[in-house]
Design a protein around this motif. Structure first.
Motif, PDB file in Angstrom:
ATOM      1  N   LEU A  60       0.726  -1.397  -0.221  1.00 30.22           N
ATOM      2  CA  LEU A  60      -0.360  -0.564   0.406  1.00 30.22           C
ATOM      3  C   LEU A  60       0.718   1.112  -0.362  1.00 30.22           C
ATOM      4  O   LEU A  60       2.002   0.957   0.649  1.00 30.22           O
ATOM      5  CB  LEU A  60      -1.044   0.001   1.574  1.00 30.22           C
ATOM      6  CG  LEU A  60      -2.085  -1.108   1.087  1.00 30.22           C
ATOM      7  CD1 LEU A  60      -2.634  -1.313   2.374  1.00 30.22           C
ATOM      8  CD2 LEU A  60      -2.917  -1.193   0.086  1.00 30.22           C
ATOM      9  N   LEU A  61       0.236   2.203  -0.886  1.00 25.37           N
ATOM     10  CA  LEU A  61       1.718   3.305  -0.489  1.00 25.37           C
ATOM     11  C   LEU A  61       0.342   4.573  -0.096  1.00 25.37           C
ATOM     12  O   LEU A  61      -0.893   4.697  -0.917  1.00 25.37           O
ATOM     13  CB  LEU A  61       2.011   3.749  -2.349  1.00 25.37           C
ATOM     14  CG  LEU A  61       3.354   2.974  -2.914  1.00 25.37           C
ATOM     15  CD1 LEU A  61       3.583   2.756  -4.652  1.00 25.37           C
ATOM     16  CD2 LEU A  61       4.385   2.598  -2.011  1.00 25.37           C
ATOM     17  N   MET A  71       5.301   3.807   2.390  1.00 22.46           N
ATOM     18  CA  MET A  71       4.833   2.320   1.823  1.00 22.46           C
ATOM     19  C   MET A  71       4.878   1.352   2.374  1.00 22.46           C
ATOM     20  O   MET A  71       5.573   1.314   3.196  1.00 22.46           O
ATOM     21  CB  MET A  71       6.067   1.529   0.715  1.00 22.46           C
ATOM     22  CG  MET A  71       5.490   0.734  -0.217  1.00 22.46           C
ATOM     23  SD  MET A  71       7.178   0.400  -1.098  1.00 22.46           S
ATOM     24  CE  MET A  71       8.557  -0.662  -0.614  1.00 22.46           C
ATOM     25  N   LEU A  72       3.730   0.554   2.923  1.00 23.67           N
ATOM     26  CA  LEU A  72       4.128  -0.546   3.836  1.00 23.67           C
ATOM     27  C   LEU A  72       3.378  -2.000   3.344  1.00 23.67           C
ATOM     28  O   LEU A  72       2.729  -2.344   2.461  1.00 23.67           O
ATOM     29  CB  LEU A  72       1.756  -0.109   4.091  1.00 23.67           C
ATOM     30  CG  LEU A  72       1.773  -0.520   5.261  1.00 23.67           C
ATOM     31  CD1 LEU A  72       2.573  -1.327   6.437  1.00 23.67           C
ATOM     32  CD2 LEU A  72       0.413  -0.337   5.676  1.00 23.67           C
ATOM     33  N   HIS A  73       4.182  -2.575   3.867  1.00 23.21           N
ATOM     34  CA  HIS A  73       4.098  -4.441   3.294  1.00 23.21           C
ATOM     35  C   HIS A  73       3.592  -4.493   4.518  1.00 23.21           C
ATOM     36  O   HIS A  73       3.867  -4.375   6.076  1.00 23.21           O
ATOM     37  CB  HIS A  73       5.689  -4.856   2.836  1.00 23.21           C
ATOM     38  CG  HIS A  73       5.102  -5.696   2.864  1.00 23.21           C
ATOM     39  ND1 HIS A  73       5.908  -6.866   4.102  1.00 23.21           N
ATOM     40  CD2 HIS A  73       5.182  -6.772   1.940  1.00 23.21           C
ATOM     41  CE1 HIS A  73       5.581  -8.350   3.496  1.00 23.21           C
ATOM     42  NE2 HIS A  73       5.201  -8.008   2.445  1.00 23.21           N
ATOM     43  N   LEU A 116       9.232   5.611   4.244  1.00 23.18           N
ATOM     44  CA  LEU A 116       8.978   6.525   3.865  1.00 23.18           C
ATOM     45  C   LEU A 116      10.038   6.777   2.378  1.00 23.18           C
ATOM     46  O   LEU A 116      11.740   6.630   2.514  1.00 23.18           O
ATOM     47  CB  LEU A 116       8.977   7.932   4.985  1.00 23.18           C
ATOM     48  CG  LEU A 116      10.025   8.956   3.965  1.00 23.18           C
ATOM     49  CD1 LEU A 116       8.080   9.627   3.531  1.00 23.18           C
ATOM     50  CD2 LEU A 116      10.303  10.386   5.475  1.00 23.18           C
ATOM     51  N   LEU A 117       9.418   6.949   1.769  1.00 27.23           N
ATOM     52  CA  LEU A 117      10.019   7.033  -0.082  1.00 27.23           C
ATOM     53  C   LEU A 117      10.118   8.418  -0.514  1.00 27.23           C
ATOM     54  O   LEU A 117       9.318   8.491  -0.545  1.00 27.23           O
ATOM     55  CB  LEU A 117       9.985   5.766  -0.977  1.00 27.23           C
ATOM     56  CG  LEU A 117      10.929   4.412   0.045  1.00 27.23           C
ATOM     57  CD1 LEU A 117       9.831   2.671  -1.057  1.00 27.23           C
ATOM     58  CD2 LEU A 117      11.520   4.155   0.069  1.00 27.23           C
ATOM     59  N   VAL A 122      10.216   4.651  -5.102  1.00 22.92           N
ATOM     60  CA  VAL A 122       9.347   3.606  -4.736  1.00 22.92           C
ATOM     61  C   VAL A 122       9.596   3.045  -6.512  1.00 22.92           C
ATOM     62  O   VAL A 122      10.270   1.562  -6.436  1.00 22.92           O
ATOM     63  CB  VAL A 122       8.220   4.764  -4.832  1.00 22.92           C
ATOM     64  CG1 VAL A 122       6.449   3.371  -5.637  1.00 22.92           C
ATOM     65  CG2 VAL A 122       7.675   5.085  -3.863  1.00 22.92           C
ATOM     66  N   GLU A 123      10.263   3.158  -6.974  1.00 23.94           N
ATOM     67  CA  GLU A 123      10.453   2.173  -8.785  1.00 23.94           C
ATOM     68  C   GLU A 123      11.325   1.320  -8.801  1.00 23.94           C
ATOM     69  O   GLU A 123      11.223   0.490  -9.669  1.00 23.94           O
ATOM     70  CB  GLU A 123      10.775   4.033  -9.511  1.00 23.94           C
ATOM     71  CG  GLU A 123       9.119   4.291  -9.592  1.00 23.94           C
ATOM     72  CD  GLU A 123       8.098   2.787 -10.198  1.00 23.94           C
ATOM     73  OE1 GLU A 123       8.334   2.694 -11.379  1.00 23.94           O
ATOM     74  OE2 GLU A 123       7.164   3.958  -9.653  1.00 23.94           O
ATOM     75  N   GLU A 124      12.470   1.662  -7.925  1.00 24.66           N
ATOM     76  CA  GLU A 124      13.362   1.026  -7.808  1.00 24.66           C
ATOM     77  C   GLU A 124      13.294   0.038  -7.174  1.00 24.66           C
ATOM     78  O   GLU A 124      13.945  -1.229  -6.977  1.00 24.66           O
ATOM     79  CB  GLU A 124      15.018   2.085  -6.912  1.00 24.66           C
ATOM     80  CG  GLU A 124      15.602   3.251  -7.554  1.00 24.66           C
ATOM     81  CD  GLU A 124      16.230   3.664  -6.819  1.00 24.66           C
ATOM     82  OE1 GLU A 124      16.882   3.439  -5.608  1.00 24.66           O
ATOM     83  OE2 GLU A 124      17.094   4.714  -7.573  1.00 24.66           O
TER      84      GLU A 124
END
Length: 271
Positions: A60-61, A71-73, A116-117, A122-124
């Motif tokens: 989830l972003l 970003m949450l995993h 926190l990105l 995020v794309e990386e």
């Protein structure tokens, strides 16, 4: 379990509750769950508004109005609860995001589950994810092409996030059952007709799960009566020894590519 249906339900609930709302505070109860310092959280998160909430695969972003992303995993056993100081979840939260008089409690998080990105970061991290099953451009032919170079079992490929994102062990079993194919079937021998059934079943099972509340075991809020509604609709998952709802044979559990799988050996075929 947190797979595509459960996370998509969270995405919709979070967007409904917090899109456009400003974060008034963030409390990290376990420093291992977040990879940034309290000073950076205060600078980059506190006081920022959530533009919208996105799901990418099993992540989830939270898009913040300063261009940053939370970003949450969510690993197995993790869940979210919307409450307040007087309405809290039963288990302790590792992270609490405050929105004035409301709070989002994140329970069961592990090391670096929240990050926190920047957009580039995020794309990386997520750029190699396969397409979402609901991508409009993912036609049946493109769906089949995603698996063309694989040589292992069907279940291993279905849960490979670099091929198709969002499907985990649970819904892979349900998709295979709906398509009448065994999860241990070898990919090279599957016929086009089988792939077409898998394509249809993928959409069917995931959409039904979302519409019925998914299989989350913890409510999102005190008045949440939707979450977990799909638990009663599983056809094979966790039903070892019970009767197949399609043919009446006994459902068995097997090991497939180091993972457990539930299957009806009578009506699910290997091609």
């Amino acid at each position: 379990m947190q797979e595509l249906p459960e996370l998509d339900i969270y995405r919709a609930l979070l967007a409904e509750q917090f899109a456009g709302v400003r974060i008034t505070g963030i409390e990290v109860k376990n420093s291992k769950t977040f990879q940034v310092s309290p000073e950076r959280l205060e600078h980059d998160v506190a006081g920022k508004a959530v533009w919208f909430v996105e799901r990418r695969g099993k992540q989830l972003l939270f898009h913040l109005d300063n261009g940053k992303r939370l970003m949450l995993h969510m690993a197995q056993g993790a869940y979210l609860y919307k409450g307040s100081d007087v309405d809290q979840p039963k288990r302790p939260a590792q992270l609490i995001i405050r929105f004035s008089d409301q709070a989002l409690y994140c329970i069961g998080l592990r090391a670096d589950d929240m990050q926190l990105l920047s957009v580039k970061e995020v794309e990386e991290k997520l750029g190699r994810l396969g397409p979402d099953p609901f991508e409009k451009w993912l036609t049946v032919d493109r769906f089949i092409d995603r698996f063309a170079k694989k040589r292992g079992t069907l279940k291993a490929a279905l849960i490979d996030q670099n091929i198709i994102s969002g499907i985990g062990s649970v819904y892979a079993d349900e998709i295979c059952f709906d398509a009448e194919v065994r999860p241990d079937a070898k990919i090279p021998v599957l016929e086009r007709e089988t792939w077409e059934r898998l394509y249809v079943s993928t959409h069917k099972v995931l959409k039904e799960a979302i519409s019925k509340g998914g299989a989350g075991e913890q409510p999102f809020a005190e008045d949440d009566s939707l979450t977990g509604g799909y638990l009663a609709h599983f056809k094979v998952y966790n039903r070892e020894g019970q009767s197949c709802p399609r043919c009446g044979a006994t459902i068995v559990r097997m090991d497939v590519s180091t993972r457990k799988a539930y299957v009806c050996l009578s009506c699910q075929k290997d091609q």
